[in-house]
Design an enzyme around this catalytic site. Sequence first.
Site, PDB file in Angstrom:
ATOM      1  N   ASP A  99       0.851  -1.177   0.000  1.00 11.11           N
ATOM      2  CA  ASP A  99       0.000   0.000   0.000  1.00 11.11           C
ATOM      3  C   ASP A  99       0.895   1.237   0.000  1.00 11.11           C
ATOM      4  OD1 ASP A  99      -2.545   1.456   0.483  1.00 11.11           O
ATOM      5  OD2 ASP A  99      -3.181  -0.482   1.272  1.00 11.11           O
ATOM      6  N   ASP A 201      -3.204   4.549  -2.253  1.00 16.92           N
ATOM      7  CA  ASP A 201      -4.269   5.080  -1.421  1.00 16.92           C
ATOM      8  C   ASP A 201      -4.748   6.457  -1.902  1.00 16.92           C
ATOM      9  OD1 ASP A 201      -5.639   4.558   1.193  1.00 16.92           O
ATOM     10  OD2 ASP A 201      -4.766   6.502   1.686  1.00 16.92           O
ATOM     11  N   GLU A 255      -6.491   3.779  -5.829  1.00 17.84           N
ATOM     12  CA  GLU A 255      -7.811   3.921  -5.225  1.00 17.84           C
ATOM     13  C   GLU A 255      -8.320   5.277  -5.687  1.00 17.84           C
ATOM     14  OE1 GLU A 255     -10.001   3.941  -0.871  1.00 17.84           O
ATOM     15  OE2 GLU A 255      -8.143   5.025  -1.192  1.00 17.84           O
ATOM     16  N   HIS A 330     -11.068  -3.570   2.984  1.00 16.41           N
ATOM     17  CA  HIS A 330     -11.020  -3.210   4.404  1.00 16.41           C
ATOM     18  C   HIS A 330     -11.853  -1.972   4.738  1.00 16.41           C
ATOM     19  CE1 HIS A 330      -8.270  -0.616   2.383  1.00 16.41           C
ATOM     20  NE2 HIS A 330      -8.158   0.127   3.464  1.00 16.41           N
ATOM     21  N   ASP A 331     -12.381  -1.298   3.735  1.00 13.49           N
ATOM     22  CA  ASP A 331     -13.191  -0.101   3.973  1.00 13.49           C
ATOM     23  C   ASP A 331     -14.685  -0.355   3.813  1.00 13.49           C
ATOM     24  OD1 ASP A 331     -10.985   1.541   4.424  1.00 13.49           O
ATOM     25  OD2 ASP A 331     -10.785   2.019   2.292  1.00 13.49           O
TER      26      ASP A 331
END
Length: 561
Positions: A99, A201, A255, A330-331
């Site tokens: 990430d 991210d 993302e 994970h979100d």
Amino acid sequence: MNDRKWWKEGIVYQIYPRSFQDTTGNGVGDLQGIIRRLDYIKSLGVDIIWLNPVYTSPNDDNGYDIADYRAIMPEFGTMADFDHLLAGMKARGLKLVMDLVVNHSSDEHQWFEESRKSRTNPYRNYYHWWPAEKGTPPKRWSYFDVEGSAWKYDETTNAYYLHYFSEKQPDLNWENPRVRKEIHDIMRFWFDKGVDGFRMDVISFISKDPDYPELPEKYKGDFVSYYSNGPRLHQYLHEMHTEVLGRYDVMTVGEAPGIGLDRALDFVDGDRQELNMFFHFDLMALDREENEVFLMRKEPWKLREFKAIHSKWDAAFAEKGWGSIYLNNHDFPRSVSRWGNDSTSTWHNAATMLQTFVLTMRGTPYFLYGEEIGMTNIKFDDITDYKDINTLNRYEIVKKEGGDLTAFIENEKSASRDNARTPMQWDESENAGFSSTTPWLKVNNNYTRGINVAVQERDTQSVLNYFRRLVQLRKDHPALVYGAYQLLQEAHEEIYAYSRTWEEDRFLILLGFSSSKSEITLDEINFERAELLLSNDEIVEKAWKKTFELRPYQACVYRLY
Ligand code: GLC
């Protein structure tokens, strides 16, 4: 078009390290835990591991607030552990995607500690500052702020700094070439170690207008689109490609909240030399109120809408670029609870049907740890069980405003990110085999009722073993990776049907999204014979071969002749 690439054929398995496997007995997962489970991961047939942040961090946002981009979080282990992990992965032919969190750093990063010291500090321009003598800065909204504001006043220099996320996540100033160079160096550091790519991210937020104007009228109520539309975004991504990405054989997935179809190719058209893929948010917004990514919408979502989203995104990358297919991360809550039905009678079929969807679409498939065994939302009903800054801060806001806290918790049972972060369910021992002590976040009790790896290993019909067969099916048939997608019977309310065609190979995929039986007659396509390759339930044979009957949440993959 669609030239073959490892990152198009690979299947991604996302690991939230905090929740995967604890080996030190502190209730938090670690790198040694991932090493211990590498054979299991390999046995799934997946190819690429995406690791959520493992860098040093005060964990205001579980590692998305990085204090040192070149060091491993002590809770997770050491750099030596990381090197072992990478070596263990390489030995098994697995690739590693890290990430990259560079829209912001932690306020405990040395750059920010320096930056806030004085207005003349050499690191001052690493961040976005607004001198208080200019008055209150124009409104910017923050995802994780109890006041709802993305500007935080800092007394030392009588100025505000910008933080789109929590006040411990100050936004980096990409306008400063030194910042960009630092980031490129960090990327090279990891690539030189042998890392195979980055998930970037909120990469769509990096470019800002340093005049910080009042929010333009057309973005009123929609900060996200404004944030993702910075003036020099593509210049920075292209520069990153020239300086770093183009020099390695790596994959990138950005993302990209706020990026719609109209701008998709700007990121992933190979000729532009920016990114390989990105995550769009259209599906994630489907069951939410407009411009309210954390609020469940009142009307249930419709299958027709689900199909429309995937069909138009498939079309966007039919000639250029490449898509990514995901149902959770994970979100966002667990896929079977959100898009299927996690009640006992439908759970098995719903979980496997959704896996079938992800693995038979065009685009790189992404799975969240535990999705292969059908892990579900935990649905905490007590605020003290939640650990996520997002839920906790929004709770404080509702409380401060005298809002309805019961309704808030009801919403979180479906929406909270903690649903997707509960510990991996390995076996039937205490704490599901995740840890020998109380885990940092509660384990879902349904590990004692069949939702764990050990039990599912022993059952050929389990969600886990279905997942493995499905992965193999995709590997055996490049048509499932590259084949053209055609939506069939778009208006059908209960079944999602489509074909995938590549050269001579043609496949038909039928996905039941209903908790009762459903039927579909496919007059619009020609075929002599449909050979069943895989299903998650028994087939109901029909005398008339163009009519198919599906049991609740049944999925079928046919080869057409
Ligand atoms: C991304 C991450 C999320 C994090 C946020 C701020 O959306 O996926 O977990 O909270 O960025 O870094």
